[in-house]
Design an enzyme around this catalytic site. Structure first.
Site, PDB file in Angstrom:
ATOM      1  N   PRO A  93     -48.550   1.952 -11.296  1.00 13.67           N
ATOM      2  CA  PRO A  93     -49.455   0.824 -11.569  1.00 13.67           C
ATOM      3  C   PRO A  93     -50.187   0.345 -10.321  1.00 13.67           C
ATOM      4  O   PRO A  93     -51.141  -0.426 -10.421  1.00 13.67           O
ATOM      5  CB  PRO A  93     -48.509  -0.255 -12.126  1.00 13.67           C
ATOM      6  N   GLU A 120     -37.352   1.165 -10.731  1.00 20.26           N
ATOM      7  CA  GLU A 120     -38.172   0.306  -9.876  1.00 20.26           C
ATOM      8  C   GLU A 120     -39.313   1.083  -9.228  1.00 20.26           C
ATOM      9  O   GLU A 120     -40.243   0.504  -8.679  1.00 20.26           O
ATOM     10  CB  GLU A 120     -37.314  -0.332  -8.775  1.00 20.26           C
ATOM     11  N   ARG A 158     -59.991  17.257 -22.542  1.00 19.55           N
ATOM     12  CA  ARG A 158     -61.191  17.257 -23.376  1.00 19.55           C
ATOM     13  C   ARG A 158     -62.447  17.601 -22.583  1.00 19.55           C
ATOM     14  O   ARG A 158     -63.481  17.899 -23.159  1.00 19.55           O
ATOM     15  CB  ARG A 158     -61.353  15.955 -24.152  1.00 19.55           C
ATOM     16  N   ASP A 173     -70.165   9.969 -25.077  1.00 17.71           N
ATOM     17  CA  ASP A 173     -68.951   9.160 -25.108  1.00 17.71           C
ATOM     18  C   ASP A 173     -69.068   8.009 -24.119  1.00 17.71           C
ATOM     19  O   ASP A 173     -69.750   8.117 -23.089  1.00 17.71           O
ATOM     20  CB  ASP A 173     -67.725   9.999 -24.715  1.00 17.71           C
TER      21      ASP A 173
HETATM   22  N1  SAM Z   1     -41.832  -1.540  -9.748  1.00 18.53           N
HETATM   23  C1  SAM Z   1     -43.034  -0.833 -10.014  1.00 18.53           C
HETATM   24  C2  SAM Z   1     -44.224  -1.697  -9.696  1.00 18.53           C
HETATM   25  O1  SAM Z   1     -44.190  -2.853 -10.050  1.00 18.53           O
HETATM   26  O2  SAM Z   1     -45.228  -1.201  -9.146  1.00 18.53           O
HETATM   27  C3  SAM Z   1     -43.145  -0.430 -11.474  1.00 18.53           C
HETATM   28  C4  SAM Z   1     -42.249   0.686 -11.842  1.00 18.53           C
HETATM   29  S1  SAM Z   1     -42.459   1.165 -13.529  1.00 18.53           S
HETATM   30  C5  SAM Z   1     -41.218   0.234 -14.353  1.00 18.53           C
HETATM   31  C6  SAM Z   1     -41.788   2.794 -13.573  1.00 18.53           C
HETATM   32  C7  SAM Z   1     -42.785   3.934 -13.472  1.00 18.53           C
HETATM   33  O3  SAM Z   1     -43.668   3.887 -14.574  1.00 18.53           O
HETATM   34  C8  SAM Z   1     -43.659   3.947 -12.250  1.00 18.53           C
HETATM   35  O4  SAM Z   1     -42.998   4.533 -11.135  1.00 18.53           O
HETATM   36  C9  SAM Z   1     -44.848   4.780 -12.722  1.00 18.53           C
HETATM   37  O5  SAM Z   1     -44.594   6.168 -12.592  1.00 18.53           O
HETATM   38  C10 SAM Z   1     -44.924   4.444 -14.210  1.00 18.53           C
HETATM   39  N2  SAM Z   1     -45.963   3.450 -14.517  1.00 18.53           N
HETATM   40  C11 SAM Z   1     -45.757   2.191 -14.944  1.00 18.53           C
HETATM   41  N3  SAM Z   1     -46.904   1.555 -15.175  1.00 18.53           N
HETATM   42  C12 SAM Z   1     -47.889   2.433 -14.899  1.00 18.53           C
HETATM   43  C13 SAM Z   1     -49.318   2.364 -14.941  1.00 18.53           C
HETATM   44  N4  SAM Z   1     -49.949   1.248 -15.296  1.00 18.53           N
HETATM   45  N5  SAM Z   1     -50.027   3.460 -14.603  1.00 18.53           N
HETATM   46  C14 SAM Z   1     -49.391   4.600 -14.227  1.00 18.53           C
HETATM   47  N6  SAM Z   1     -48.032   4.724 -14.158  1.00 18.53           N
HETATM   48  C15 SAM Z   1     -47.301   3.663 -14.492  1.00 18.53           C
END
Ligand code: SAM
Length: 235
Positions: A93, A120, A158, A173
């Site tokens: 994220p 985490e 795609r 698109d």
């Molecule tokens: N503690 C992290 C933070 O707040 O940045 C979030 C960890 S999340 C619970 C677990 C995993 O989900 C991340 O390591 C990532 O690979 C994936 N993930 C969660 N949200 C995401 C998003 N919006 N985009 C891409 N990957 C995501």
């Protein structure tokens, strides 16, 4: 194009391709061999006798952190399976937003290697050493990177030449470059049979048979929609 996914939940990719990518355009693209999807179980590379891939965070606090060693070894083992250079991508994220422009750039590469985190997140030291492109699919938090990886795979698939039945059909698109407008716009509204549905009519212009006028109308609709819903795209 080859796409590797490194995951601690390989069961999400056990079906080839996984159910979410086995239908519609991604399904046809896989069947046609345009995309080769290879999942690697990070756990298989753990040198811990219990095959641990995560541990408690230094400094305390809740949750678990994915360890460096299993991921480091899994990335190098996956990369060694194919001579094509892989673009390393970490789904997080905290990454740059996945936009259509970024999807277009990724779709042109010979190989992507996607890393899905959990818990985490991942020990920062292995992220620094692997130096992946860090990509987010939106400003919200998922439980793991696998669904984010599938979103990216669908969007990239795609755009593979031959993936769409009508080669032109992705050009209008939303977010695709529009030559006439010189920018990226939202798509126009679409209609199909019947012409009258519960008293709601299809716009007359679409029934006129005048392709030039239809194209003008669609461009005007796309511009108006973009101005109303996403003025940032016109800025
Ligand atoms: N503690 C992290 C933070 O707040 O940045 C979030 C960890 S999340 C619970 C677990 C995993 O989900 C991340 O390591 C990532 O690979 C994936 N993930 C969660 N949200 C995401 C998003 N919006 N985009 C891409 N990957 C995501």
């Amino acid at each position: 194009m080859r796409i590797d996914v490194l995951t601690t939940f390989p069961e999400m990719f056990a079906a080839q391709p996984p159910a979410a990518l086995a239908v519609s355009i991604p399904g046809r693209a896989s069947a046609a061999g345009l995309i080769e999807l290879v999942a690697t179980d990070i756990r298989a590379f753990s040198d811990n006798k219990h095959k641990k891939t995560d541990d408690r965070p230094f400094g305390g606090g809740p949750g678990m952190v994915m360890m460096c060693q299993p991921l480091w070894d899994a990335v190098h083992a996956a990369e060694a399976q194919d001579p094509r250079p892989a673009t390393r991508i970490l789904l997080t994220p905290q990454g740059v937003p996945l936009t259509q422009a970024l999807v277009e750039s990724l779709a042109a590469r010979p190989r992507l290697l996607l890393i899905a985190g959990h818990y985490e997140g991942i020990d920062e030291r292995v992220i620094e050493r692997l130096a992946p492109l860090e990509i987010s699919i939106g400003d919200y938090v998922l439980s793991g990177g696998e669904l984010a990886a599938m979103v990216l795979i669908d969007a990239v698939t795609r755009l593979q030449p031959g993936a769409l039945g009508d080669e032109l059909s992705n050009q209008a698109d939303s977010f695709s470059p529009d030559e006439a407008a010189g920018r990226r716009l939202l798509d126009c509204p679409h209609y199909t049979r019947p012409r009258d549905w519960m008293g709601a009519q299809v716009p007359d212009i679409l029934l006129s048979g005048d392709h030039g006028k239809v194209a003008q109308w669609r461009l005007a609709q796309r511009l108006a929609r973009t101005a109303e819903r996403r003025p940032d795209l016109l800025a």
